[in-house]
Design an enzyme around this catalytic site. Structure first.
Site, PDB file in Angstrom:
ATOM      1  N   GLY A 170       0.819  -1.207   0.000  1.00 32.51           N
ATOM      2  CA  GLY A 170       0.000   0.000   0.000  1.00 32.51           C
ATOM      3  C   GLY A 170       0.852   1.256   0.000  1.00 32.51           C
ATOM      4  O   GLY A 170       1.639   1.466   0.924  1.00 32.51           O
ATOM      5  N   ASN A 198      -8.910   0.875   9.003  1.00 36.05           N
ATOM      6  CA  ASN A 198     -10.015   1.398   9.788  1.00 36.05           C
ATOM      7  C   ASN A 198     -11.159   0.403   9.743  1.00 36.05           C
ATOM      8  O   ASN A 198     -11.308  -0.359   8.788  1.00 36.05           O
ATOM      9  CB  ASN A 198     -10.493   2.740   9.225  1.00 36.05           C
ATOM     10  CG  ASN A 198      -9.488   3.851   9.431  1.00 36.05           C
ATOM     11  OD1 ASN A 198      -8.798   3.888  10.447  1.00 36.05           O
ATOM     12  ND2 ASN A 198      -9.407   4.768   8.488  1.00 36.05           N
ATOM     13  N   LYS A 256     -11.174   2.694  17.982  1.00 36.92           N
ATOM     14  CA  LYS A 256     -10.845   3.475  16.784  1.00 36.92           C
ATOM     15  C   LYS A 256     -12.053   3.580  15.861  1.00 36.92           C
ATOM     16  O   LYS A 256     -12.297   4.638  15.256  1.00 36.92           O
ATOM     17  CB  LYS A 256      -9.674   2.809  16.060  1.00 36.92           C
ATOM     18  CG  LYS A 256      -9.230   3.518  14.781  1.00 36.92           C
ATOM     19  CD  LYS A 256      -8.534   4.822  15.085  1.00 36.92           C
ATOM     20  CE  LYS A 256      -8.086   5.546  13.809  1.00 36.92           C
ATOM     21  NZ  LYS A 256      -7.086   4.804  13.031  1.00 36.92           N
ATOM     22  N   SER A 307      -9.459  11.048   6.523  1.00 35.98           N
ATOM     23  CA  SER A 307      -9.219  10.253   5.319  1.00 35.98           C
ATOM     24  C   SER A 307     -10.459  10.222   4.430  1.00 35.98           C
ATOM     25  O   SER A 307     -10.347  10.186   3.198  1.00 35.98           O
ATOM     26  CB  SER A 307      -8.805   8.827   5.696  1.00 35.98           C
ATOM     27  OG  SER A 307      -9.805   8.201   6.488  1.00 35.98           O
ATOM     28  N   GLU A 317     -14.347   4.559   2.828  1.00 36.74           N
ATOM     29  CA  GLU A 317     -14.461   3.369   3.670  1.00 36.74           C
ATOM     30  C   GLU A 317     -15.752   3.391   4.493  1.00 36.74           C
ATOM     31  O   GLU A 317     -15.818   2.759   5.542  1.00 36.74           O
ATOM     32  CB  GLU A 317     -13.253   3.282   4.599  1.00 36.74           C
ATOM     33  CG  GLU A 317     -11.941   3.031   3.883  1.00 36.74           C
ATOM     34  CD  GLU A 317     -10.772   2.865   4.834  1.00 36.74           C
ATOM     35  OE1 GLU A 317     -10.285   1.727   4.964  1.00 36.74           O
ATOM     36  OE2 GLU A 317     -10.363   3.855   5.450  1.00 36.74           O
TER      37      GLU A 317
END
Length: 294
Positions: free
Chosen positions: A7, A97, A176, A242, A254
């Site tokens: 990545g 995430n 998170k 993000s 996401e």
């Protein structure tokens, strides 16, 4: 130590820049152009001064054996990646995430470790990453897969890039997830930096309701988590989430791995999370239309 990182986004570049100072790092990216730039220039992080030299490859070339393989792609890219012929006898460290990838990970034969990155990172271009907020990385293992993790942490941990062991992977990921489920969609939809969650009273009200619903699903204290949301939004007030960056750049977000995951897990309707899911998808569809018109 020989480390592979899959990545070339913000987290992949940040991790490569720091770990590459003390270890041999191989960074796997999607595009030939990014591979060539990294091979020629290294990875530059504004917090480190000189560029870090790493080896670069495209994922299509095949992933080699390493002492550790760090998976730093977005959640939505996990399944296609794991369908490839990846090494089967090295530990994997997943830095995503959300929690939607857990069931697929549990099917793997490798030792699987999970990480939460508390740094702020912004990808500037193919070789440059801006370290917008210094934090730490927490690592935990799936049950019965703890062997070697603490030794690995000792080998990777430095004062400038601290890494810590956590015993409860679900608590770590849920903590998170909750933050991301509140801050990310609101900043993405309304195109604001993280601090607006604290300073804009209407966003603050929406954030409170998202936090309430998420705590109901995850079984966490609303008062404690709300204070944590506000604290992190304030500490990262000048950061772009993000999700905001993905929407600005016309990429898929996401949202499925974060807010939709909570909706699917809940026994009750989550109207505020459903709103942000629909809103983010609406923006994604709009962006697709704009790209097709070009």
């Amino acid at each position: 130590m020989d480390i592979g990182i899959i990545g070339g986004g913000s987290i992949g570049l940040l991790t490569a820049a720091y770990l590459g100072r003390n270890h041999e790092v191989h960074l796997y990216v999607r595009r030939d152009m990014q591979r060539n730039h990294i091979e020629r220039e290294g990875v530059h992080c504004d917090g480190l001064g000189e560029s870090t030299r790493v080896r670069a490859h495209t994922i299509e070339e095949g992933v080699k054996n390493h002492n550790l393989l760090i998976i730093a792609v977005k959640q939505k890219d996990i399944n296609p990646l794991l369908d490839m012929n990846l090494p089967s006898d090295v530990p994997y460290l997943f830095l995503q995430n959300g929690m939607g990838h857990l069931e697929r990970i549990k099917e793997l034969r490798n030792s699987c470790w999970l990480g939460v990155v508390e740094h702020g990172a912004l990808r500037v271009d193919d070789t440059h990453v801006k370290h917008t907020g210094k934090g730490k990385m927490n690592l935990a293992a799936l049950p019965l897969q703890e062997a070697g993790l603490q030794q690995m942490i000792k080998a990777l941990h430095t004062e400038e890039f601290p890494i810590f062991f956590r015993e409860d992977y679900e608590d770590m990921l849920a903590s998170k997830l909750l933050i991301n489920a509140v801050i990310n969609p609101l900043t993405g939809i309304f195109q604001v930096k993280n601090g607006a969650v604290c300073t804009n009273n209407y966003l603050r009200s929406l954030a409170w309701r998202l936090c309430q619903e998420a705590c109901m699903v995850l079984g966490r204290s609303v008062d404690q988590e709300w204070e944590r949301v506000l604290s992190i939004a304030e500490l990262t007030s000048e950061n772009q989430s993000s999700m905001l960056k993905d929407l600005e750049d016309g990429r898929k977000t996401e949202i499925e791995a974060i807010n939709e995951y909570l909706i699917k897990r809940s026994a009750h309707p989550l109207p505020n999370h459903q709103f942000v899911v629909d809103a983010v998808h609406a923006i994604e569809v709009r962006n697709e239309g704009r790209q097709s018109e070009k």
